[in-house]
Design a protein around this motif. Structure first.
Motif, PDB file in Angstrom:
ATOM      1  N   SER A 219      29.668  44.651  35.031  1.00 55.92           N
ATOM      2  CA  SER A 219      30.535  45.278  34.033  1.00 55.92           C
ATOM      3  C   SER A 219      31.997  44.985  34.389  1.00 55.92           C
ATOM      4  CB  SER A 219      30.311  46.795  34.010  1.00 55.92           C
ATOM      5  OG  SER A 219      30.750  47.375  35.233  1.00 55.92           O
ATOM      6  N   ASP A 220      32.863  45.113  33.407  1.00 49.86           N
ATOM      7  CA  ASP A 220      34.291  44.909  33.649  1.00 49.86           C
ATOM      8  C   ASP A 220      34.817  45.901  34.682  1.00 49.86           C
ATOM      9  OD1 ASP A 220      34.357  42.811  31.842  1.00 49.86           O
ATOM     10  OD2 ASP A 220      35.096  44.046  30.174  1.00 49.86           O
ATOM     11  N   GLY A 221      34.329  47.151  34.634  1.00 50.07           N
ATOM     12  CA  GLY A 221      34.755  48.156  35.604  1.00 50.07           C
ATOM     13  C   GLY A 221      34.380  47.774  37.024  1.00 50.07           C
ATOM     14  N   MET A 222      33.184  47.236  37.203  1.00 49.93           N
ATOM     15  CA  MET A 222      32.747  46.818  38.537  1.00 49.93           C
ATOM     16  C   MET A 222      33.548  45.604  38.993  1.00 49.93           C
ATOM     17  SD  MET A 222      30.946  47.544  41.138  1.00 49.93           S
ATOM     18  CE  MET A 222      29.669  48.681  40.678  1.00 49.93           C
ATOM     19  N   LYS A 223      33.816  44.684  38.080  1.00 52.78           N
ATOM     20  CA  LYS A 223      34.619  43.506  38.424  1.00 52.78           C
ATOM     21  C   LYS A 223      36.018  43.917  38.876  1.00 52.78           C
ATOM     22  CE  LYS A 223      32.287  40.421  35.175  1.00 52.78           C
ATOM     23  NZ  LYS A 223      32.440  39.737  33.879  1.00 52.78           N
ATOM     24  N   ALA A 224      36.570  44.952  38.271  1.00 51.65           N
ATOM     25  CA  ALA A 224      37.921  45.407  38.608  1.00 51.65           C
ATOM     26  C   ALA A 224      37.958  46.259  39.872  1.00 51.65           C
ATOM     27  CB  ALA A 224      38.498  46.203  37.438  1.00 51.65           C
ATOM     28  N   LEU A 225      36.819  46.731  40.339  1.00 51.90           N
ATOM     29  CA  LEU A 225      36.776  47.634  41.495  1.00 51.90           C
ATOM     30  C   LEU A 225      37.409  47.008  42.734  1.00 51.90           C
ATOM     31  CD1 LEU A 225      35.847  50.408  42.517  1.00 51.90           C
ATOM     32  CD2 LEU A 225      33.634  49.359  43.043  1.00 51.90           C
ATOM     33  N   ASN A 226      37.046  45.784  43.050  1.00 48.24           N
ATOM     34  CA  ASN A 226      37.659  45.032  44.138  1.00 48.24           C
ATOM     35  C   ASN A 226      37.684  45.778  45.479  1.00 48.24           C
ATOM     36  OD1 ASN A 226      38.811  42.712  45.207  1.00 48.24           O
ATOM     37  ND2 ASN A 226      40.891  43.470  44.894  1.00 48.24           N
TER      38      ASN A 226
ATOM     39  N   VAL B 299      32.995  54.281  38.926  1.00 47.73           N
ATOM     40  CA  VAL B 299      33.358  53.115  38.115  1.00 47.73           C
ATOM     41  C   VAL B 299      33.181  53.464  36.637  1.00 47.73           C
ATOM     42  CG1 VAL B 299      32.863  50.693  37.591  1.00 47.73           C
ATOM     43  CG2 VAL B 299      32.682  51.514  39.947  1.00 47.73           C
ATOM     44  N   GLU B 300      34.284  53.726  35.991  1.00 49.93           N
ATOM     45  CA  GLU B 300      34.234  54.025  34.558  1.00 49.93           C
ATOM     46  C   GLU B 300      33.698  52.806  33.805  1.00 49.93           C
ATOM     47  OE1 GLU B 300      37.296  55.131  30.987  1.00 49.93           O
ATOM     48  OE2 GLU B 300      37.760  55.859  32.997  1.00 49.93           O
TER      49      GLU B 300
END
Length: 173
Positions: A115-122, A141-142
């Motif tokens: 998901s985009d949220g997981m990708k942004a978690l970093n 992770v929203e």
């Protein structure tokens, strides 16, 4: 009277049903995708660690995870198995393969569509971050595609992390 044909049919139906477990129906969106390249070799047979090797691996975790009960963690993981594999080279399913997850960057398992949220978690997954994640994925992770509600009991999370350490790590040298 035994009916071997009926038993064989029931076994086949059960195996076929389990083979599809965690896999989307045709056209169903799940947040994962098949790897674009076919696997070059089947996953290696898992190497069973000795109790001493498992204890050594768990001891490398910070407290309270270093005191985790591996047997209970295995029981807690049963619900995770429908979406995740843990063996080196294992397939991504509805969720990514977890081999090497401790110490791995978030959203980095090859062939899995995060998901985009997981990708942004970093982040790099360590025991405290995994603890936070498995307590409440949607809080951490929203917009996560993971529908799992979480493991509420702190002891069960510590035990699960100890188990994951033994199942997703190479044998200590």
């Amino acid at each position: 009277m035994r009916r071997p044909g009926l038993l064989l049919a029931a076994t086949f139906i059960t195996a076929a049903a389990l083979a599809g477990c965690g896999k989307p129906q045709s056209g169903q969106a799940t947040g994962s995708e098949e790897a674009s390249e076919p696997a070059t070799a089947p996953a290696a047979a898992p190497v069973e660690l000795t109790d001493a090797q498992k204890a050594t691996l768990v001891a490398t975790l910070p407290a309270p995870y270093s005191a985790g009960d591996i047997a209970n963690g295995k029981k807690v993981f049963m619900v995770c198995k429908s979406c995740h594999t843990t063996v080196q080279g294992g397939a991504n399913m509805t969720g990514p393969n977890l081999w090497g997850v401790i110490g791995r960057k978030s959203a980095s398992e090859a062939g899995f569509n995060y998901s985009d949220g997981m990708k942004a978690l970093n982040i790099t997954w360590d025991a405290p971050k995994i603890d936070e994640w498995i307590e409440s994925p949607k809080t951490m992770v929203e917009g996560t595609k993971m529908s799992f509600v979480g493991v509420k009991a702190p002891k069960d999370r510590a035990d699960l992390i100890a188990y994951l350490k033994t199942e997703t790590s190479a044998a200590p040298q």
